[in-house]
Design an enzyme around this catalytic site. Structure first.
Site, PDB file in Angstrom:
ATOM      1  N   SER A  50       0.833  -1.205   0.000  1.00  0.00           N
ATOM      2  CA  SER A  50       0.000   0.000   0.000  1.00  0.00           C
ATOM      3  C   SER A  50       0.870   1.258   0.000  1.00  0.00           C
ATOM      4  O   SER A  50       2.052   1.212   0.365  1.00  0.00           O
ATOM      5  CB  SER A  50      -0.899   0.014   1.233  1.00  0.00           C
ATOM      6  OG  SER A  50      -0.108   0.257   2.380  1.00  0.00           O
ATOM      7  N   ASP A  83      -1.289  -0.928  -3.796  1.00  0.00           N
ATOM      8  CA  ASP A  83      -2.602  -0.802  -3.157  1.00  0.00           C
ATOM      9  C   ASP A  83      -2.834   0.638  -2.678  1.00  0.00           C
ATOM     10  O   ASP A  83      -1.953   1.255  -2.081  1.00  0.00           O
ATOM     11  CB  ASP A  83      -2.608  -1.778  -1.960  1.00  0.00           C
ATOM     12  CG  ASP A  83      -3.960  -1.964  -1.317  1.00  0.00           C
ATOM     13  OD1 ASP A  83      -4.965  -1.913  -2.035  1.00  0.00           O
ATOM     14  OD2 ASP A  83      -4.000  -2.184  -0.091  1.00  0.00           O
ATOM     15  N   HIS A  84      -4.031   1.157  -2.946  1.00  0.00           N
ATOM     16  CA  HIS A  84      -4.441   2.482  -2.449  1.00  0.00           C
ATOM     17  C   HIS A  84      -3.482   3.610  -2.825  1.00  0.00           C
ATOM     18  O   HIS A  84      -3.183   4.480  -1.987  1.00  0.00           O
ATOM     19  CB  HIS A  84      -4.629   2.473  -0.922  1.00  0.00           C
ATOM     20  CG  HIS A  84      -5.863   1.751  -0.479  1.00  0.00           C
ATOM     21  ND1 HIS A  84      -7.135   2.208  -0.727  1.00  0.00           N
ATOM     22  CD2 HIS A  84      -6.018   0.589   0.196  1.00  0.00           C
ATOM     23  CE1 HIS A  84      -8.028   1.372  -0.220  1.00  0.00           C
ATOM     24  NE2 HIS A  84      -7.366   0.359   0.333  1.00  0.00           N
ATOM     25  N   ASP A 105      -6.672   5.014  -6.069  1.00  0.00           N
ATOM     26  CA  ASP A 105      -7.767   5.306  -5.138  1.00  0.00           C
ATOM     27  C   ASP A 105      -8.053   6.807  -5.106  1.00  0.00           C
ATOM     28  O   ASP A 105      -7.418   7.562  -4.382  1.00  0.00           O
ATOM     29  CB  ASP A 105      -7.389   4.805  -3.736  1.00  0.00           C
ATOM     30  CG  ASP A 105      -8.498   5.035  -2.723  1.00  0.00           C
ATOM     31  OD1 ASP A 105      -9.527   5.646  -3.086  1.00  0.00           O
ATOM     32  OD2 ASP A 105      -8.337   4.609  -1.564  1.00  0.00           O
ATOM     33  N   GLU A 135     -11.719   2.616  -7.025  1.00  0.00           N
ATOM     34  CA  GLU A 135     -12.706   2.500  -5.939  1.00  0.00           C
ATOM     35  C   GLU A 135     -13.807   3.520  -6.139  1.00  0.00           C
ATOM     36  O   GLU A 135     -13.548   4.674  -6.462  1.00  0.00           O
ATOM     37  CB  GLU A 135     -12.014   2.714  -4.587  1.00  0.00           C
ATOM     38  CG  GLU A 135     -12.967   2.647  -3.387  1.00  0.00           C
ATOM     39  CD  GLU A 135     -12.220   2.597  -2.055  1.00  0.00           C
ATOM     40  OE1 GLU A 135     -11.127   1.996  -2.002  1.00  0.00           O
ATOM     41  OE2 GLU A 135     -12.744   3.160  -1.080  1.00  0.00           O
ATOM     42  N   HIS A 177     -12.073  -0.499   6.842  1.00  0.00           N
ATOM     43  CA  HIS A 177     -10.669  -0.899   6.992  1.00  0.00           C
ATOM     44  C   HIS A 177     -10.244  -1.029   8.463  1.00  0.00           C
ATOM     45  O   HIS A 177     -10.766  -0.344   9.332  1.00  0.00           O
ATOM     46  CB  HIS A 177      -9.750   0.136   6.331  1.00  0.00           C
ATOM     47  CG  HIS A 177      -9.737   0.046   4.829  1.00  0.00           C
ATOM     48  ND1 HIS A 177     -10.631   0.723   4.040  1.00  0.00           N
ATOM     49  CD2 HIS A 177      -8.936  -0.638   3.980  1.00  0.00           C
ATOM     50  CE1 HIS A 177     -10.374   0.464   2.764  1.00  0.00           C
ATOM     51  NE2 HIS A 177      -9.356  -0.361   2.697  1.00  0.00           N
ATOM     52  N   GLY A 206     -11.039  -4.070   3.288  1.00  0.00           N
ATOM     53  CA  GLY A 206     -11.380  -4.152   4.703  1.00  0.00           C
ATOM     54  C   GLY A 206     -11.904  -5.526   5.091  1.00  0.00           C
ATOM     55  O   GLY A 206     -12.749  -5.656   5.980  1.00  0.00           O
ATOM     56  N   ASN A 227      -9.203  -8.386  -0.168  1.00  0.00           N
ATOM     57  CA  ASN A 227      -8.034  -7.729   0.433  1.00  0.00           C
ATOM     58  C   ASN A 227      -8.007  -7.931   1.946  1.00  0.00           C
ATOM     59  O   ASN A 227      -8.954  -7.546   2.643  1.00  0.00           O
ATOM     60  CB  ASN A 227      -8.104  -6.219   0.181  1.00  0.00           C
ATOM     61  CG  ASN A 227      -7.806  -5.842  -1.254  1.00  0.00           C
ATOM     62  OD1 ASN A 227      -7.714  -6.687  -2.127  1.00  0.00           O
ATOM     63  ND2 ASN A 227      -7.635  -4.555  -1.486  1.00  0.00           N
ATOM     64  N   THR A 230      -5.058  -6.312   8.116  1.00  0.00           N
ATOM     65  CA  THR A 230      -5.038  -6.224   9.583  1.00  0.00           C
ATOM     66  C   THR A 230      -5.086  -7.603  10.254  1.00  0.00           C
ATOM     67  O   THR A 230      -4.363  -7.857  11.221  1.00  0.00           O
ATOM     68  CB  THR A 230      -6.236  -5.373  10.054  1.00  0.00           C
ATOM     69  OG1 THR A 230      -6.157  -4.097   9.402  1.00  0.00           O
ATOM     70  CG2 THR A 230      -6.244  -5.191  11.553  1.00  0.00           C
TER      71      THR A 230
HETATM   72  O1  G3H Z   1      -6.415  -2.583   0.794  1.00  0.00           O
HETATM   73  C1  G3H Z   1      -6.253  -3.326   1.775  1.00  0.00           C
HETATM   74  C2  G3H Z   1      -7.367  -3.767   2.564  1.00  0.00           C
HETATM   75  O2  G3H Z   1      -8.554  -3.261   2.195  1.00  0.00           O
HETATM   76  C3  G3H Z   1      -7.155  -4.419   3.858  1.00  0.00           C
HETATM   77  O3  G3H Z   1      -8.042  -3.982   4.860  1.00  0.00           O
HETATM   78  O4  G3H Z   1      -6.705  -4.201   6.941  1.00  0.00           O
HETATM   79  O5  G3H Z   1      -9.154  -4.127   7.011  1.00  0.00           O
HETATM   80  O6  G3H Z   1      -8.006  -6.115   6.074  1.00  0.00           O
HETATM   81  P1  G3H Z   1      -7.966  -4.657   6.305  1.00  0.00           P
HETATM   82 ZN    ZN Z   2      -8.247  -1.248   1.205  1.00  0.00          ZN
END
Ligand code: G3H
Ligand code: ZN
Length: 282
Positions: A50, A83-84, A105, A135, A177, A206, A227, A230
């Site tokens: 990311s 990512d993002h 994003d 997104e 997220h 998320g 994705n 966390t």
């Molecule tokens: O882009 C990465 C994710 O959306 C991960 O989200 O940390 O809530 O699993 P998360």
């Molecule tokens: Zn994400």
């Protein structure tokens, strides 16, 4: 096994109503664990870095090169995804390094601005054969505040894909997220409506906040790229804590990062089954 185009992995899975795990890398150990887990499960996988992780490292090139090297040495198909990303400059750097896909994003922008910025990134990336995710309908929680309320409108999503030419779309369907509890309430009817309206694969962000059985159901209803960040960090950190607990003499980082990596690999292998990821035949 060569580095594999993200589109090839995603399209095969989408056609078979299977999910693809897209797991976030921060340390080298994450990349190693994710690939080991995918090899154990016999499934393709996506390693993603990311913009926040790039900021943590201070630059994309060193960590990006390491992740690409891990992917190229894997025994299963592995794609490497940015990512993002919020700037075309970071996207450009990823394209030049050889990433197989990017997520641009611009979801915080007004619709017309999101369209304009995303279409420009798509034009650049497609010229380099790089797959693009965007997104629409901002998935909350990027600032650490649980916000599962946003929803993507199916009609607007279809129009957005048509006008921007994106290859996949991240949609807001009840996740947020960075959740550390797995009790997000997904809108399964909306997932089915989006699947029917949008002609490209759908991406669930998320996903750490989603229980196993709801991840499986989300894939069955039409989500493809799942994705997860966390949740793997929770698993990694719990194993590190356990290795350090009551062991004040331990100073070799391998003695606590190693258990974190082992635990994460096992969880990746388990999650790929939950996601009904394609299993490769020899
Ligand atoms: O882009 C990465 C994710 O959306 C991960 O989200 O940390 O809530 O699993 P998360
Ligand atoms: Zn994400």
């Amino acid at each position: 096994m060569p580095l594999t185009p993200t589109g090839a992995i995603i399209h095969a899975a989408a056609a078979a109503a299977q999910g693809v795990g897209a797991f976030n890398v921060i340390q080298l150990e994450h990349a190693e664990a994710i690939v080991t887990g995918a090899e154990e499960a016999g499934c393709p996988v996506i390693l993603q870095l990311s913009e926040n992780a790039v900021r943590y490292h201070g630059a994309l090139a060193p960590v990006g090169a390491a992740v690409l090297a891990v992917a190229k040495a894997a025994g299963v198909p592995v794609a490497v995804h940015l990512d993002h990303a919020t700037t075309p400059e970071l996207v450009e750097e990823a394209v030049e390094l050889g990433f197989t896909s990017v997520m641009f994003d611009a979801s915080v922008l007004e619709y017309e601005e999101n369209v304009r910025a995303t279409a420009a990134v798509v034009a650049r990336c497609h010229a380099a054969d790089v797959w693009v995710e965007a997104e629409l309908g901002e998935v909350g929680g990027k600032d650490g505040v649980h916000a599962p309320g946003a929803r993507t409108d199916p009609g607007e999503a279809a129009a957005f894909v048509a006008v921007t030419g994106v290859d996949a779309l991240a949609v807001a369907v009840g996740t947020s997220h960075a959740m550390t509890t797995r009790d997000a309430a997904l809108d399964f009817d909306l997932i089915a409506e989006l699947r029917a309206a949008v002609p490209v694969p759908l991406v669930l962000h998320g996903s750490s906040g989603v229980a196993d059985e709801h991840l499986t159901l989300a894939v069955e209803r039409g989500m493809t790229k799942i994705n997860i960040a966390t949740h793997l960090n929770q698993v990694f950190t719990a194993a590190v804590r356990q290795a350090l607990a009551g062991n004040g003499e331990l100073v070799d980082t391998r003695r606590y990062l190693g258990p974190g990596r082992t635990a994460t690999a096992a969880e990746v292998a388990r999650l790929l089954q939950v996601l009904k990821a394609p299993v490769l035949t020899a």
